[in-house]
Design a protein around this motif. Structure first.
Motif, short mmCIF file in Angstrom:
data_model
loop_
_atom_site.label_atom_id
_atom_site.label_comp_id
_atom_site.label_asym_id
_atom_site.label_seq_id
_atom_site.Cartn_x
_atom_site.Cartn_y
_atom_site.Cartn_z
N PHE A 1 -0.71 11.24 24.11
CA PHE A 1 0.71 10.92 24.12
C PHE A 1 1.55 12.09 24.64
O PHE A 1 2.65 11.90 25.16
CB PHE A 1 1.18 10.55 22.72
CG PHE A 1 0.75 9.16 22.29
CD1 PHE A 1 -0.19 8.45 23.00
CD2 PHE A 1 1.29 8.58 21.15
CE1 PHE A 1 -0.60 7.18 22.59
CE2 PHE A 1 0.90 7.31 20.74
CZ PHE A 1 -0.05 6.61 21.46
N ASN B 1 -5.48 4.50 27.08
CA ASN B 1 -5.78 5.72 26.32
C ASN B 1 -7.15 6.31 26.66
O ASN B 1 -7.89 6.73 25.77
CB ASN B 1 -5.68 5.48 24.81
CG ASN B 1 -4.82 6.55 24.14
OD1 ASN B 1 -3.83 7.00 24.73
ND2 ASN B 1 -5.17 6.96 22.95
N VAL C 1 8.60 6.48 25.97
CA VAL C 1 7.99 5.34 25.27
C VAL C 1 8.61 4.02 25.72
O VAL C 1 9.83 3.91 25.85
CB VAL C 1 8.14 5.49 23.74
CG1 VAL C 1 7.61 4.24 23.02
CG2 VAL C 1 7.41 6.74 23.25
N ASN D 1 -4.68 10.64 19.96
CA ASN D 1 -3.34 10.28 20.42
C ASN D 1 -2.45 11.52 20.56
O ASN D 1 -1.54 11.56 21.38
CB ASN D 1 -2.68 9.30 19.44
CG ASN D 1 -3.26 7.90 19.52
OD1 ASN D 1 -3.95 7.56 20.48
ND2 ASN D 1 -3.01 7.09 18.51
N ALA E 1 5.03 11.78 21.11
CA ALA E 1 5.54 10.93 22.19
C ALA E 1 7.06 10.96 22.16
O ALA E 1 7.69 10.36 21.28
CB ALA E 1 5.03 9.50 22.02
N LEU F 1 4.89 7.53 16.47
CA LEU F 1 5.15 8.05 17.82
C LEU F 1 5.72 9.46 17.77
O LEU F 1 5.30 10.35 18.53
CB LEU F 1 6.11 7.12 18.56
CG LEU F 1 5.53 5.77 19.00
CD1 LEU F 1 6.64 4.82 19.40
CD2 LEU F 1 4.54 5.95 20.14
N VAL G 1 4.20 6.24 27.76
CA VAL G 1 3.40 5.70 26.67
C VAL G 1 3.90 4.29 26.38
O VAL G 1 5.09 4.09 26.08
CB VAL G 1 3.50 6.56 25.40
CG1 VAL G 1 2.72 5.92 24.25
CG2 VAL G 1 2.99 7.98 25.66
#
Length: 339
Positions: free
Chosen positions: A123, A92, A150, A119, A145, A140, A129
């Motif tokens: 993301f 990150n 993911v 984030n 995301a 998420l 991710v």
């Protein structure tokens, strides 16, 4: 494949140091950059890594952080242009992800804290991710995301580099040079990340913790401040001979393994202690991540949120290590990054 890794903070050093052999064993070449912040560069060099240092920290205020994101992101992109990278990987590093996007480069970000405001940015622009199983699905989705990008791994990021940990028997010499004997109770303490975007508040319990512990006989505290400014302020407020401020970078894993108790107002060191079976207590005053809630349920982490919690905190010599030894996690994370 040519992989570009950016080390944005000190916990990223042992994490990626452990993954390097996994990448190289598969025939990939790795180059690294690093941000000059929180002893990241010093730790990387001590671990035998040679990152190119580009940029630093943007400070505590939001405008400075935003400007640093743009400035360092552009500097990283300039450095990487023409180096023929196939993949950008970080835990990150927002500027790194921005640079990868500017270059049209595939990017992977890993993260284990669902309440970091940035984030929302990382993301959305990352190609992939990667999060631990405990990371909530709802977070998420809220953070942008998409399900297709993911991937999840079983365990914690600390398992990646501590599952096969073996203590250095000579580390006792390091402690002795700091004035710590084997008979004394050693507590390792990490202050709050006051410059972080997710920590915009004071933590009064932390100062009370230092007052309580530093006044006890046969207890020594090794303090690991995040910045020189934080160190100066803490020394001024807590001038106790039982507080030790190491001048040189210490091996974090061996330090935690030698400790009888770890108390941190952050996350990584507590999870490192939990992975090694060392008593750990979190005094983090922000919103708790799901991964830490899981460790509390498993009895591997104690929460300090009231003065009663401080008063009932056990301070005693440990009996030994009880390493979780989740050896599968390292190869699993490497595969998720590369696949």
């Amino acid at each position: 494949m040519r992989i570009w890794i950016d080390l944005g903070n000190s916990p990223h050093v042992p994490f990626f140091r452990a993954l390097l052999p996994e990448f190289e064993r598969r025939g990939h070449e790795v180059l690294m950059t690093a941000r000059a912040f929180a002893q990241t560069v010093e730790m990387a060099k001590a671990a035998g890594m040679s990152p190119t240092v580009i940029g630093g920290h943007g400070g505590r205020k939001l405008p400075g952080k935003a400007w640093n994101l743009l400035q360092r992101g552009w500097a990283l992109a300039r450095w990487a242009r023409g180096r023929n990278f196939d993949l950008a990987v970080s835990h990150n590093s927002h500027e790194h992800l921005l640079a990868a996007r500017l270059l049209g480069l595939r990017s992977v970000t890993l993260m284990d804290y669902e309440y970091h405001p940035a984030n929302h940015f990382s993301f959305r622009i990352a190609s992939r991710v990667i999060v631990p199983d405990a990371f909530p699905d709802a977070a998420l989705r809220r953070l942008g995301a998409r399900e297709a990008k993911v991937r999840r791994y079983h365990g914690t990021k600390e398992d990646v580099y501590l599952a096969d940990f073996e203590a250095d028997p000579n580390f006792t010499d390091t402690l002795r040079a700091l004035g710590i004997t084997s008979e004394e109770i050693l507590v390792v303490v990490r202050p709050p990340a006051l410059d972080a975007l997710y920590h915009r508040f004071d933590n009064e319990l932390f100062d009370e913790l230092l007052e309580r512990l530093s006044g006890r006989d046969h207890v020594k505290l090794i303090m690991l401040p995040r910045t020189e400014e934080q160190k100066r302020k803490l020394i001024a407020r807590h001038p106790s001979p039982n507080l030790i401020w190491p001048r040189a970078v210490l091996d974090g894993s061996n330090l935690i393994a030698a400790a009888d108790l770890v108390v941190s107002a952050g996350g990584t060191m507590n999870r490192e202690a939990a992975a090694l079976g060392v008593a750990a207590a979190t005094i983090f005053a922000g919103r708790w991540p799901a991964i830490d809630e899981q460790l509390v349920r498993e009895g591997r982490l104690k929460r300090i949120s009231t003065r009663h919690d401080l008063e009932t905190l056990e301070i005693r010599k440990k009996r030994g290590l009880n390493i979780r030894a989740a050896r599968h996690v390292r190869a699993e994370v490497a595969e998720l990054i590369l696949s």
